[in-house]
Design a protein around this motif. Sequence first.
Motif, short mmCIF file in Angstrom:
data_model
loop_
_atom_site.label_atom_id
_atom_site.label_comp_id
_atom_site.label_asym_id
_atom_site.label_seq_id
_atom_site.Cartn_x
_atom_site.Cartn_y
_atom_site.Cartn_z
N SER A 40 -32.19 42.36 -13.10
CA SER A 40 -33.46 42.97 -12.70
C SER A 40 -34.34 41.94 -12.02
CB SER A 40 -34.18 43.56 -13.91
OG SER A 40 -33.42 44.63 -14.48
N THR A 41 -34.89 42.33 -10.87
CA THR A 41 -35.81 41.48 -10.13
C THR A 41 -37.12 42.25 -9.94
OG1 THR A 41 -35.27 42.25 -7.90
CG2 THR A 41 -33.79 40.62 -8.88
N PRO A 42 -38.19 41.59 -9.50
CA PRO A 42 -39.47 42.29 -9.33
C PRO A 42 -39.40 43.51 -8.41
CG PRO A 42 -39.82 39.93 -9.27
CD PRO A 42 -38.34 40.14 -9.28
N ASP A 43 -38.47 43.50 -7.45
CA ASP A 43 -38.41 44.61 -6.50
C ASP A 43 -37.09 45.39 -6.56
OD1 ASP A 43 -36.99 42.48 -5.58
OD2 ASP A 43 -37.72 42.58 -3.51
N GLY A 44 -36.37 45.31 -7.68
CA GLY A 44 -35.15 46.11 -7.81
C GLY A 44 -34.06 45.38 -8.55
N GLN A 45 -32.84 45.89 -8.41
CA GLN A 45 -31.71 45.35 -9.17
C GLN A 45 -30.64 44.77 -8.25
OE1 GLN A 45 -30.46 48.74 -11.56
NE2 GLN A 45 -31.65 47.97 -13.31
N SER B 96 -39.89 34.25 -6.52
CA SER B 96 -40.23 35.63 -6.19
C SER B 96 -39.04 36.39 -5.64
CB SER B 96 -41.37 35.65 -5.16
OG SER B 96 -41.00 34.93 -3.99
N GLU B 97 -38.09 35.67 -5.04
CA GLU B 97 -36.86 36.27 -4.51
C GLU B 97 -35.66 35.55 -5.13
OE1 GLU B 97 -36.09 38.69 -2.20
OE2 GLU B 97 -38.17 39.33 -2.00
N ARG C 271 -31.68 46.46 -3.90
CA ARG C 271 -32.98 46.36 -3.26
C ARG C 271 -32.86 46.65 -1.77
NH1 ARG C 271 -34.61 40.52 -3.85
NH2 ARG C 271 -32.49 40.35 -3.05
N SER C 272 -31.86 46.06 -1.12
CA SER C 272 -31.70 46.28 0.31
C SER C 272 -31.20 47.69 0.59
CB SER C 272 -30.71 45.25 0.91
OG SER C 272 -29.43 45.39 0.33
N ALA D 60 -34.19 49.92 0.48
CA ALA D 60 -35.03 49.73 1.65
C ALA D 60 -34.45 50.44 2.88
CB ALA D 60 -35.19 48.24 1.95
N ASP E 69 -35.16 54.18 2.96
CA ASP E 69 -36.56 54.64 3.17
C ASP E 69 -36.79 55.09 4.62
OD1 ASP E 69 -37.07 54.08 0.58
OD2 ASP E 69 -37.99 52.12 0.96
#
Length: 263
Positions: free
Chosen positions: A12-17, A119-120, A256-257, A260, A263
């Motif tokens: 798990s990361t701040p913006d997804g898995q 952060s990444e 995460r990608s 994105a 979207d």
Amino acid sequence: MPEVSAHSATVSTPDGQVKLNWAGVTDTGRRREINQDAFFAEYPLFIVADGMGGHIGGEIASASTVARMQAIATGAKITPKVIDKALALAVKDIASHPETTDEGTGTTLTGVYLDTSGSEPHWVTMNIGDSRVYVLRDGAIVQITTDHSVVQELIAAGRLSPEEAENHPYGNVITRAVGPTEGATPDYVRLDVIDGDRFVICSDGLTKELTDYGIRHFLEENADPADAVRAMLAAALENGGRDNVTVIVLDVADERSRAASDD
């Protein structure tokens, strides 16, 4: 053939898995009496060590180094500083063992770990010796690590072609190792986390028997990492199995990608 099973982890990361799937295997090969290779493959650390030295010295060196690295994988976050400290302890372990008095005793160490402290998330590869890390990305196979070997130095100096290097008499002579009398500082390379990447971490027992093209072929033919590991080991043994063979295949699915792009 040794038993091979696939493993997985969801990070798990701040913006997804980020989902990881991997498998690893080590085999004595067809020419050697003992296996001086060792490996560890558990999130967040995936490493291979190829020992060298008389009697069982190489086996002790690789096992000692992998044990020290395994210990940091279950503790606080992994950093180059933490790795360097673990390797210094491994050098002491090797030097103090009663069966590793030969100055030629030591081991390679190569692999990757996932750093999620920023952060990444990103990958960090490490390397000492001539075991290797490859990545298959967008259909191209790339060797990430640079061999620490006499042959590689000759290639870099323009005195030897890659084709000539394949049968060079100094092909097994490495210039950096984890051992009682050698410096043990790895080269580190930082890599982005990319959806679809497939890492191969291996000892030179694989690359002696398979070209980069061959490694890519077996990755493309086998979507499951356990199947890819089995296929590469079988091919290495069929091609002669002149050395111990160790290989890890690690697959990366970056959700995460994918989110994105939807979207």
